[in-house]
Design a protein around this motif. Structure first.
Motif, mmCIF file in Angstrom:
data_model
loop_
_atom_site.group_PDB
_atom_site.id
_atom_site.type_symbol
_atom_site.label_atom_id
_atom_site.label_comp_id
_atom_site.label_asym_id
_atom_site.label_seq_id
_atom_site.Cartn_x
_atom_site.Cartn_y
_atom_site.Cartn_z
ATOM 1 N N ARG A 95 45.483 43.210 34.971
ATOM 2 C CA ARG A 95 44.510 42.735 33.770
ATOM 3 C C ARG A 95 42.946 42.307 34.579
ATOM 4 O O ARG A 95 42.662 41.153 34.266
ATOM 5 C CB ARG A 95 44.923 41.778 32.762
ATOM 6 C CG ARG A 95 46.038 42.564 32.171
ATOM 7 C CD ARG A 95 46.630 41.480 31.048
ATOM 8 N NE ARG A 95 47.722 42.076 30.256
ATOM 9 C CZ ARG A 95 48.642 41.413 29.833
ATOM 10 N NH1 ARG A 95 48.762 40.013 29.920
ATOM 11 N NH2 ARG A 95 49.435 42.262 29.145
ATOM 12 N N ILE A 96 42.818 43.022 35.557
ATOM 13 C CA ILE A 96 41.319 42.680 36.161
ATOM 14 C C ILE A 96 40.182 42.881 35.232
ATOM 15 O O ILE A 96 40.104 44.261 34.868
ATOM 16 C CB ILE A 96 41.217 43.386 37.659
ATOM 17 C CG1 ILE A 96 42.288 43.462 38.407
ATOM 18 C CG2 ILE A 96 39.900 43.105 38.173
ATOM 19 C CD1 ILE A 96 42.737 41.762 38.756
ATOM 20 N N PRO A 97 39.169 41.965 34.954
ATOM 21 C CA PRO A 97 38.176 42.154 33.775
ATOM 22 C C PRO A 97 37.048 42.898 34.303
ATOM 23 O O PRO A 97 36.282 43.386 33.612
ATOM 24 C CB PRO A 97 38.069 40.497 33.367
ATOM 25 C CG PRO A 97 38.259 39.979 34.586
ATOM 26 C CD PRO A 97 39.425 40.592 35.228
ATOM 27 N N THR A 101 36.324 40.158 41.161
ATOM 28 C CA THR A 101 37.385 39.123 40.817
ATOM 29 C C THR A 101 38.517 39.273 42.046
ATOM 30 O O THR A 101 38.550 40.059 42.816
ATOM 31 C CB THR A 101 38.342 40.037 39.991
ATOM 32 O OG1 THR A 101 37.434 39.950 38.433
ATOM 33 C CG2 THR A 101 39.423 39.222 39.505
ATOM 34 N N LEU A 102 38.739 37.907 42.310
ATOM 35 C CA LEU A 102 39.737 37.621 43.728
ATOM 36 C C LEU A 102 41.126 37.311 43.112
ATOM 37 O O LEU A 102 41.239 36.415 42.376
ATOM 38 C CB LEU A 102 39.065 36.445 44.441
ATOM 39 C CG LEU A 102 37.516 36.625 44.889
ATOM 40 C CD1 LEU A 102 37.115 35.253 45.606
ATOM 41 C CD2 LEU A 102 37.449 37.936 45.841
ATOM 42 N N ILE A 114 40.015 34.179 40.878
ATOM 43 C CA ILE A 114 38.648 33.695 40.563
ATOM 44 C C ILE A 114 37.928 34.881 40.010
ATOM 45 O O ILE A 114 38.066 35.697 40.703
ATOM 46 C CB ILE A 114 37.994 33.240 41.757
ATOM 47 C CG1 ILE A 114 38.588 31.884 42.262
ATOM 48 C CG2 ILE A 114 36.714 32.913 41.682
ATOM 49 C CD1 ILE A 114 38.116 31.511 43.514
ATOM 50 N N VAL A 115 37.149 34.821 38.866
ATOM 51 C CA VAL A 115 36.541 35.907 38.422
ATOM 52 C C VAL A 115 34.920 35.337 38.500
ATOM 53 O O VAL A 115 34.727 34.387 37.916
ATOM 54 C CB VAL A 115 36.693 36.099 36.820
ATOM 55 C CG1 VAL A 115 36.006 37.280 36.300
ATOM 56 C CG2 VAL A 115 38.177 36.470 36.884
ATOM 57 N N GLN A 124 37.633 28.728 48.847
ATOM 58 C CA GLN A 124 38.655 27.973 49.913
ATOM 59 C C GLN A 124 39.794 27.454 49.337
ATOM 60 O O GLN A 124 41.068 27.648 49.976
ATOM 61 C CB GLN A 124 37.822 26.746 50.687
ATOM 62 C CG GLN A 124 38.676 26.166 51.771
ATOM 63 C CD GLN A 124 37.846 25.189 52.668
ATOM 64 O OE1 GLN A 124 36.637 24.767 52.368
ATOM 65 N NE2 GLN A 124 38.468 24.876 53.633
ATOM 66 N N ALA A 125 40.016 26.989 48.184
ATOM 67 C CA ALA A 125 40.980 26.467 47.484
ATOM 68 C C ALA A 125 42.127 27.657 47.289
ATOM 69 O O ALA A 125 43.121 27.596 47.386
ATOM 70 C CB ALA A 125 40.682 25.805 46.237
ATOM 71 N N LEU A 126 41.424 28.856 46.816
ATOM 72 C CA LEU A 126 42.313 30.057 46.638
ATOM 73 C C LEU A 126 42.783 30.676 47.934
ATOM 74 O O LEU A 126 44.010 30.817 48.089
ATOM 75 C CB LEU A 126 41.503 30.959 46.024
ATOM 76 C CG LEU A 126 42.140 32.360 45.595
ATOM 77 C CD1 LEU A 126 43.522 31.920 44.605
ATOM 78 C CD2 LEU A 126 41.333 33.365 45.053
ATOM 79 N N MET A 127 42.166 30.479 48.914
ATOM 80 C CA MET A 127 42.644 31.172 50.306
ATOM 81 C C MET A 127 43.728 29.941 50.697
ATOM 82 O O MET A 127 44.585 30.442 51.387
ATOM 83 C CB MET A 127 41.351 31.088 51.274
ATOM 84 C CG MET A 127 40.520 32.337 50.571
ATOM 85 S SD MET A 127 39.013 32.387 51.775
ATOM 86 C CE MET A 127 39.655 32.946 53.437
ATOM 87 N N ASP A 128 43.516 28.799 50.567
ATOM 88 C CA ASP A 128 44.378 27.802 50.880
ATOM 89 C C ASP A 128 45.861 27.815 50.186
ATOM 90 O O ASP A 128 46.848 27.746 50.948
ATOM 91 C CB ASP A 128 43.869 26.424 50.634
ATOM 92 C CG ASP A 128 42.725 25.950 52.035
ATOM 93 O OD1 ASP A 128 42.694 26.549 52.907
ATOM 94 O OD2 ASP A 128 42.225 24.897 51.587
#
Length: 136
Positions: A95-97, A101-102, A114-115, A124-128
């Motif tokens: 469901r990629i809008p 979008t990551l 993250i959109v 960085q929080a997403l990569m962590d």
């Protein structure tokens, strides 16, 4: 083939997996499924070459990879060209809008997304999150 050539070729071939992981791979159907089945943590970047938000995200991602080589060592980064694969089975199933979008996946679970965000702290929080999952 002499011994020196053989050893050089063998050394070069042994580096291929490390070199492939050092950068991002371009998406092809089946690639994400294969990586997840292999137990890899996958960081998907849905982007378009003409998208300024995507370019800003890419600059942040590359800077973070340069700051922390552990990201490249542990996470499988896959770039998904929005113009080619925006209506693909992968994009629909997640469901990629939109482009920019990551998404981080591990097994059959989405760990975060993250959109259209370009904040260094958020990326960085997403990569962590991905790194923690990959090294757990």
């Amino acid at each position: 083939m002499n011994r020196r050539d053989f050893l050089s070729l063998t050394a070069a071939v042994s580096l291929v997996p490390a070199l492939a992981r050092a950068g991002s791979m371009d998406y092809a159907p089946g690639l994400v499924t294969q990586a997840l089945e292999n137990g890899e943590t996958v960081f998907l970047d849905f982007k378009a070459s003409w998208c300024s938000t995507c370019a800003a995200q890419e600059r942040v991602i590359n800077a973070l990879k340069a700051e922390n080589p552990a990201y490249n060592d542990a996470i499988t980064f896959i770039d998904v060209d929005w113009d080619k694969h925006g209506k693909s089975k992968l994009a629909k199933s997640l469901r990629i809008p939109r482009r920019s979008t990551l998404v981080v996946l591990k097994g059959d679970e989405e760990l975060g997304r993250i959109v259209a965000g370009t904040s260094k702290a958020d990326i960085q929080a997403l990569m962590d999150t991905a790194l923690t999952a990959a090294t757990a």
